[in-house]
Design a protein around this motif. Structure first.
Motif, PDB file in Angstrom:
ATOM      1  N   GLU A 131       0.575  -1.152   0.368  1.00 25.81           N
ATOM      2  CA  GLU A 131       0.196   0.068   0.081  1.00 25.81           C
ATOM      3  C   GLU A 131       0.989   1.350  -0.473  1.00 25.81           C
ATOM      4  N   ALA A 132       1.623   1.088   0.916  1.00 22.34           N
ATOM      5  CA  ALA A 132       2.848   2.433   0.723  1.00 22.34           C
ATOM      6  C   ALA A 132       3.432   2.342  -0.789  1.00 22.34           C
ATOM      7  N   ALA A 133       4.092   1.383  -1.423  1.00 22.07           N
ATOM      8  CA  ALA A 133       4.377   1.143  -2.604  1.00 22.07           C
ATOM      9  C   ALA A 133       3.528   2.153  -3.079  1.00 22.07           C
ATOM     10  N   ARG A 134       2.210   1.926  -3.688  1.00 23.32           N
ATOM     11  CA  ARG A 134       1.410   2.407  -4.275  1.00 23.32           C
ATOM     12  C   ARG A 134       0.883   3.558  -4.197  1.00 23.32           C
ATOM     13  N   ALA A 135       1.365   4.126  -2.750  1.00 24.92           N
ATOM     14  CA  ALA A 135       0.823   6.206  -2.078  1.00 24.92           C
ATOM     15  C   ALA A 135       2.479   6.129  -3.199  1.00 24.92           C
ATOM     16  N   ALA A 136       3.771   5.699  -2.847  1.00 21.50           N
ATOM     17  CA  ALA A 136       4.580   6.017  -2.934  1.00 21.50           C
ATOM     18  C   ALA A 136       5.303   6.768  -4.404  1.00 21.50           C
ATOM     19  N   ARG A 137       4.802   5.901  -5.446  1.00 21.10           N
ATOM     20  CA  ARG A 137       4.680   5.238  -6.918  1.00 21.10           C
ATOM     21  C   ARG A 137       3.239   7.544  -7.082  1.00 21.10           C
ATOM     22  N   GLY A 138       2.685   6.896  -6.477  1.00 17.07           N
ATOM     23  CA  GLY A 138       1.557   7.751  -7.238  1.00 17.07           C
ATOM     24  C   GLY A 138       2.018   9.312  -6.531  1.00 17.07           C
ATOM     25  N   ARG A 139       2.853   9.453  -5.895  1.00 15.34           N
ATOM     26  CA  ARG A 139       3.575  11.064  -5.084  1.00 15.34           C
ATOM     27  C   ARG A 139       5.091  11.057  -6.052  1.00 15.34           C
ATOM     28  N   VAL A 140       5.487  10.013  -6.649  1.00 15.21           N
ATOM     29  CA  VAL A 140       6.582  10.372  -7.570  1.00 15.21           C
ATOM     30  C   VAL A 140       5.707  10.967  -9.268  1.00 15.21           C
ATOM     31  N   GLU A 141       4.800   9.759  -9.537  1.00 17.99           N
ATOM     32  CA  GLU A 141       4.110  10.202 -10.609  1.00 17.99           C
ATOM     33  C   GLU A 141       3.680  11.377 -11.169  1.00 17.99           C
ATOM     34  N   ALA A 142       2.321  12.087  -9.768  1.00 20.52           N
ATOM     35  CA  ALA A 142       2.224  13.311  -9.691  1.00 20.52           C
ATOM     36  C   ALA A 142       3.129  14.613  -9.870  1.00 20.52           C
ATOM     37  N   SER A 143       4.593  14.557  -9.685  1.00 24.75           N
ATOM     38  CA  SER A 143       5.420  14.826  -9.635  1.00 24.75           C
ATOM     39  C   SER A 143       5.988  15.390 -10.544  1.00 24.75           C
ATOM     40  N   LEU A 144       6.465  14.092 -10.955  1.00 28.82           N
ATOM     41  CA  LEU A 144       6.864  13.815 -13.164  1.00 28.82           C
ATOM     42  C   LEU A 144       5.844  14.840 -13.357  1.00 28.82           C
ATOM     43  N   ALA A 145       4.062  14.904 -13.376  1.00 27.18           N
ATOM     44  CA  ALA A 145       3.986  15.234 -14.581  1.00 27.18           C
ATOM     45  C   ALA A 145       3.545  16.889 -14.041  1.00 27.18           C
ATOM     46  N   LYS A 146       3.602  17.284 -12.891  1.00 30.66           N
ATOM     47  CA  LYS A 146       4.070  18.931 -12.726  1.00 30.66           C
ATOM     48  C   LYS A 146       5.048  18.971 -13.744  1.00 30.66           C
ATOM     49  N   ALA A 147       6.255  18.752 -13.260  1.00 31.24           N
ATOM     50  CA  ALA A 147       6.877  19.403 -13.896  1.00 31.24           C
ATOM     51  C   ALA A 147       7.162  19.474 -15.641  1.00 31.24           C
ATOM     52  N   VAL A 148       6.212  18.116 -16.401  1.00 25.92           N
ATOM     53  CA  VAL A 148       6.104  18.706 -17.686  1.00 25.92           C
ATOM     54  C   VAL A 148       4.830  19.729 -17.873  1.00 25.92           C
ATOM     55  N   GLU A 149       4.050  19.985 -16.627  1.00 26.19           N
ATOM     56  CA  GLU A 149       3.031  20.986 -16.851  1.00 26.19           C
ATOM     57  C   GLU A 149       3.888  22.388 -16.720  1.00 26.19           C
ATOM     58  N   ARG A 150       5.182  22.137 -16.384  1.00 26.45           N
ATOM     59  CA  ARG A 150       6.030  23.788 -16.140  1.00 26.45           C
ATOM     60  C   ARG A 150       7.115  23.715 -17.142  1.00 26.45           C
ATOM     61  N   GLY A 151       6.825  22.456 -17.951  1.00 26.66           N
ATOM     62  CA  GLY A 151       8.318  22.979 -19.285  1.00 26.66           C
ATOM     63  C   GLY A 151       8.820  22.170 -19.664  1.00 26.66           C
ATOM     64  N   TYR A 152       9.399  20.945 -18.203  1.00 26.33           N
ATOM     65  CA  TYR A 152      10.030  20.182 -18.514  1.00 26.33           C
ATOM     66  C   TYR A 152      10.351  19.031 -19.496  1.00 26.33           C
ATOM     67  N   ASP A 153      11.054  18.290 -20.181  1.00 26.33           N
ATOM     68  CA  ASP A 153      10.478  17.616 -21.418  1.00 26.33           C
ATOM     69  C   ASP A 153      11.692  17.175 -22.252  1.00 26.33           C
ATOM     70  N   GLY A 154      12.540  16.636 -20.398  1.00 20.62           N
ATOM     71  CA  GLY A 154      13.436  15.475 -20.439  1.00 20.62           C
ATOM     72  C   GLY A 154      13.014  14.005 -21.019  1.00 20.62           C
TER      73      GLY A 154
END
Length: 275
Positions: free
Chosen positions: A38-61
């Protein structure tokens, strides 16, 4: 770039997820270890959400590959493993010993914000492998990493850590192992005085914070920062510093009362502010 190609992060909470993000956006592969599925699923969600925000801010790497697991053995082969579990000596010590056992070639970092590096190093057979890497919340937006050098930290590890921090696009400051290091000691002292002012009716939380943001150009005031960090985290650090450095770090009653009521800041929806 001097970063290892594979980095481990032990603990996938807010800080651990942020640290994982910081390495992933450089192209490094990251393995996050959590205690339960359960904690692993939550951790994946946090990281993926953070990366998605980076893309919204212009990250294209091209980010590195993310693995989230409950198996510490998957850290084998990592060049660096950073523990990011709660500020409990026994828990951190247990995690560090596990990391040393399974990641035999890795440098080991601890993200502690106040616990002595030398105390944590006692958990290791080879304490020269341990260095403090104190990231700040939120990690993706913060420019600072505090590199904390223990009495037995290998000098070449300090040099490598300084290079890694630079490769992450952040600025490192190097401090010797001491209670609260530099950042927590100063930040907590300011926050505790702001709480005492609130207790005394000097001003509202917003006005106290505005005094620092406009008067001293702090990006965030001390009470709002406490909400972001977590009142429980600040209480633990203050209690530790009071034991080590004396009564000037004694937590005010308002902090203890809020923690007892579960008003922990942003993560609970209520602290010195409503979130």
């Amino acid at each position: 770039m001097t970063l290892p190609s594979h980095v481990g992060v032990y603990g996938g909470g807010r800080m651990g997820a942020g640290i994982a993000h910081a390495f992933l956006v450089t192209g490094v592969d990251v393995t996050v270890v959590e205690s339960t599925e359960e904690a692993a699923r939550a951790a994946r969600g946090r990281v993926e959400a953070s990366l998605a925000k980076a893309v919204e801010r212009g990250y294209d790497g091209s980010p590195g590959t993310l693995v989230v697991t409950t198996g510490p053995e998957e850290l084998a082969g990592a060049g660096l493993v950073i523990e990011a579990v709660p500020e409990i000596v026994e828990l951190k010590s247990q995690v560090l010993a596990t990391v040393e056992r399974v990641a035999r070639e890795a440098a080991i970092g601890t993200n502690t914000s106040s616990l002595p590096i030398d105390r944590l190093a006692e958990a290791l057979a080879d304490p020269s492998r341990l260095v403090g890497l104190h990231f700040f919340n939120p990690v993706p937006a913060s420019d600072l990493v505090e590199i904390v050098v223990g009495a037995r930290t290998a000098p070449d590890l300090v040099e490598r850590a300084q290079g890694w921090v630079g490769d992450l696009g952040k600025t490192g400051i190097t401090v010797t192992d001491s209670p609260g290091f530099a950042s927590s000691r100063l930040g907590v002292m300011l926050a505790l005085e702001a709480m005492r002012m609130l207790e005394e009716g000097v001003a509202s939380p917003a006005d106290i914070d505005t005094a620092m943001t406009l008067g001293y150009r702090h990006p965030v005031g001390p009470l709002r920062t406490t909400d972001i960090v977590g009142l429980d985290v600040r209480l633990n650090i203050a209690e530790h510093l009071a034991r080590e450095l004396g009564p000037r770090f004694e937590p005010p009653a308002i902090l203890r009362e809020k923690v007892e009521r579960g008003e922990l800041g942003r993560k609970s929806g209520q602290g010195f502010y409503a979130w």
